[in-house]
Write a protein that holds these residues in place. Sequence first.
Motif, PDB file in Angstrom:
ATOM      1  N   LEU A 127      -5.633  15.181 -10.257  1.00  0.00           N
ATOM      2  CA  LEU A 127      -6.780  14.284 -10.249  1.00  0.00           C
ATOM      3  C   LEU A 127      -7.610  14.452  -8.992  1.00  0.00           C
ATOM      4  CD1 LEU A 127      -5.076  10.990 -11.489  1.00  0.00           C
ATOM      5  CD2 LEU A 127      -6.493  12.562 -12.820  1.00  0.00           C
ATOM      6  N   ASP A 128      -8.934  14.338  -9.128  1.00  0.00           N
ATOM      7  CA  ASP A 128      -9.799  14.311  -7.951  1.00  0.00           C
ATOM      8  C   ASP A 128      -9.706  12.905  -7.350  1.00  0.00           C
ATOM      9  OD1 ASP A 128     -11.329  12.658  -9.578  1.00  0.00           O
ATOM     10  OD2 ASP A 128     -13.116  13.909  -9.528  1.00  0.00           O
ATOM     11  N   CYS A 158       0.830  -1.216   0.000  1.00  0.00           N
ATOM     12  CA  CYS A 158       0.000   0.000   0.000  1.00  0.00           C
ATOM     13  C   CYS A 158       0.859   1.259   0.000  1.00  0.00           C
ATOM     14  CB  CYS A 158      -0.944   0.016   1.204  1.00  0.00           C
ATOM     15  SG  CYS A 158      -2.413  -0.970   0.949  1.00  0.00           S
ATOM     16  N   LEU A 159       2.025   1.204   0.614  1.00  0.00           N
ATOM     17  CA  LEU A 159       2.896   2.372   0.620  1.00  0.00           C
ATOM     18  C   LEU A 159       3.315   2.723  -0.810  1.00  0.00           C
ATOM     19  CD1 LEU A 159       4.487   4.598   2.000  1.00  0.00           C
ATOM     20  CD2 LEU A 159       6.335   2.947   2.367  1.00  0.00           C
ATOM     21  N   ILE A 160       3.658   1.714  -1.586  1.00  0.00           N
ATOM     22  CA  ILE A 160       4.031   1.947  -2.983  1.00  0.00           C
ATOM     23  C   ILE A 160       2.849   2.550  -3.741  1.00  0.00           C
ATOM     24  CG2 ILE A 160       4.695   0.794  -5.137  1.00  0.00           C
ATOM     25  CD1 ILE A 160       6.142  -1.287  -3.271  1.00  0.00           C
ATOM     26  N   THR A 161       1.665   2.036  -3.486  1.00  0.00           N
ATOM     27  CA  THR A 161       0.462   2.514  -4.153  1.00  0.00           C
ATOM     28  C   THR A 161       0.162   3.962  -3.801  1.00  0.00           C
ATOM     29  OG1 THR A 161      -0.467   0.274  -4.194  1.00  0.00           O
ATOM     30  CG2 THR A 161      -2.012   2.097  -4.470  1.00  0.00           C
ATOM     31  N   VAL A 162       0.222   4.315  -2.512  1.00  0.00           N
ATOM     32  CA  VAL A 162      -0.128   5.689  -2.125  1.00  0.00           C
ATOM     33  C   VAL A 162       0.949   6.691  -2.535  1.00  0.00           C
ATOM     34  CG1 VAL A 162      -1.722   5.002  -0.297  1.00  0.00           C
ATOM     35  CG2 VAL A 162       0.676   5.414   0.273  1.00  0.00           C
ATOM     36  N   ARG A 163       2.193   6.249  -2.612  1.00  0.00           N
ATOM     37  CA  ARG A 163       3.241   7.149  -3.123  1.00  0.00           C
ATOM     38  C   ARG A 163       3.002   7.435  -4.601  1.00  0.00           C
ATOM     39  NH1 ARG A 163       8.024   7.656   0.272  1.00  0.00           N
ATOM     40  NH2 ARG A 163       8.519   9.213  -1.302  1.00  0.00           N
ATOM     41  N   ALA A 164       2.585   6.409  -5.346  1.00  0.00           N
ATOM     42  CA  ALA A 164       2.233   6.608  -6.758  1.00  0.00           C
ATOM     43  C   ALA A 164       1.018   7.520  -6.867  1.00  0.00           C
ATOM     44  CB  ALA A 164       1.958   5.269  -7.429  1.00  0.00           C
ATOM     45  N   ALA A 165       0.051   7.348  -5.964  1.00  0.00           N
ATOM     46  CA  ALA A 165      -1.141   8.204  -5.957  1.00  0.00           C
ATOM     47  C   ALA A 165      -0.760   9.660  -5.729  1.00  0.00           C
ATOM     48  CB  ALA A 165      -2.120   7.733  -4.881  1.00  0.00           C
ATOM     49  N   PHE A 166       0.174   9.887  -4.822  1.00  0.00           N
ATOM     50  CA  PHE A 166       0.641  11.251  -4.562  1.00  0.00           C
ATOM     51  C   PHE A 166       1.237  11.869  -5.820  1.00  0.00           C
ATOM     52  CE2 PHE A 166       4.147  14.095  -3.426  1.00  0.00           C
ATOM     53  CZ  PHE A 166       3.461  15.067  -2.711  1.00  0.00           C
ATOM     54  N   ARG A 167       2.080  11.113  -6.505  1.00  0.00           N
ATOM     55  CA  ARG A 167       2.708  11.622  -7.734  1.00  0.00           C
ATOM     56  C   ARG A 167       1.675  11.872  -8.831  1.00  0.00           C
ATOM     57  NH1 ARG A 167       6.246   7.654  -6.174  1.00  0.00           N
ATOM     58  NH2 ARG A 167       5.571   6.243  -7.826  1.00  0.00           N
ATOM     59  N   LEU A 168       0.711  10.963  -8.968  1.00  0.00           N
ATOM     60  CA  LEU A 168      -0.334  11.132  -9.975  1.00  0.00           C
ATOM     61  C   LEU A 168      -1.195  12.361  -9.681  1.00  0.00           C
ATOM     62  CD1 LEU A 168      -1.478   7.441 -10.446  1.00  0.00           C
ATOM     63  CD2 LEU A 168      -0.476   8.896 -12.204  1.00  0.00           C
ATOM     64  N   ARG A 169      -1.556  12.522  -8.430  1.00  0.00           N
ATOM     65  CA  ARG A 169      -2.376  13.673  -8.055  1.00  0.00           C
ATOM     66  C   ARG A 169      -1.641  14.972  -8.358  1.00  0.00           C
ATOM     67  NH1 ARG A 169      -2.711  15.400  -2.200  1.00  0.00           N
ATOM     68  NH2 ARG A 169      -0.788  16.234  -2.997  1.00  0.00           N
ATOM     69  N   ALA A 170      -0.362  15.009  -8.023  1.00  0.00           N
ATOM     70  CA  ALA A 170       0.437  16.215  -8.246  1.00  0.00           C
ATOM     71  C   ALA A 170       0.643  16.480  -9.734  1.00  0.00           C
ATOM     72  CB  ALA A 170       1.783  16.083  -7.541  1.00  0.00           C
ATOM     73  N   SER A 171       0.873  15.449 -10.506  1.00  0.00           N
ATOM     74  CA  SER A 171       1.163  15.613 -11.932  1.00  0.00           C
ATOM     75  C   SER A 171      -0.074  15.925 -12.774  1.00  0.00           C
ATOM     76  CB  SER A 171       1.809  14.351 -12.498  1.00  0.00           C
ATOM     77  OG  SER A 171       3.055  14.119 -11.891  1.00  0.00           O
ATOM     78  N   PHE A 172      -1.210  15.313 -12.416  1.00  0.00           N
ATOM     79  CA  PHE A 172      -2.392  15.424 -13.267  1.00  0.00           C
ATOM     80  C   PHE A 172      -3.581  16.097 -12.597  1.00  0.00           C
ATOM     81  CE2 PHE A 172      -0.001  11.703 -14.804  1.00  0.00           C
ATOM     82  CZ  PHE A 172       0.307  12.164 -16.067  1.00  0.00           C
TER      83      PHE A 172
END
Length: 113
Positions: A74-75, A58-72
Amino acid sequence: METRSVEAVWLTEDSEFSFAELVELSGLSEAELRELVDYGAIAPVDPDATQWAFKGRCLITVRAAFRLRASFDLDPHGLALAISLLDRIHGLEEELGSLRAQLPRPGVMKRDG
């Protein structure tokens, strides 16, 4: 000048993080992480527990989520969808790798015997 201590932790499948640790390590807010749980993008080990714990993956997933949110920008719903699709892609890549490993290698003759 403030000195900050950083401790390295080896991430394994057996690693577990509390909800508070996941908030701290992910860069996402508590509300954003709760929404990812609500949308099924991440899942606590025991959803009914009073204190949620999450597997190391889950840590890998939420770190990716952070990057995606910042880059795109996303809601939460779009972020959960993107995470779900990335997890599906990862699963398919693992399955493909497993199937490829079962194929005979080119140039290797199989002997009857």
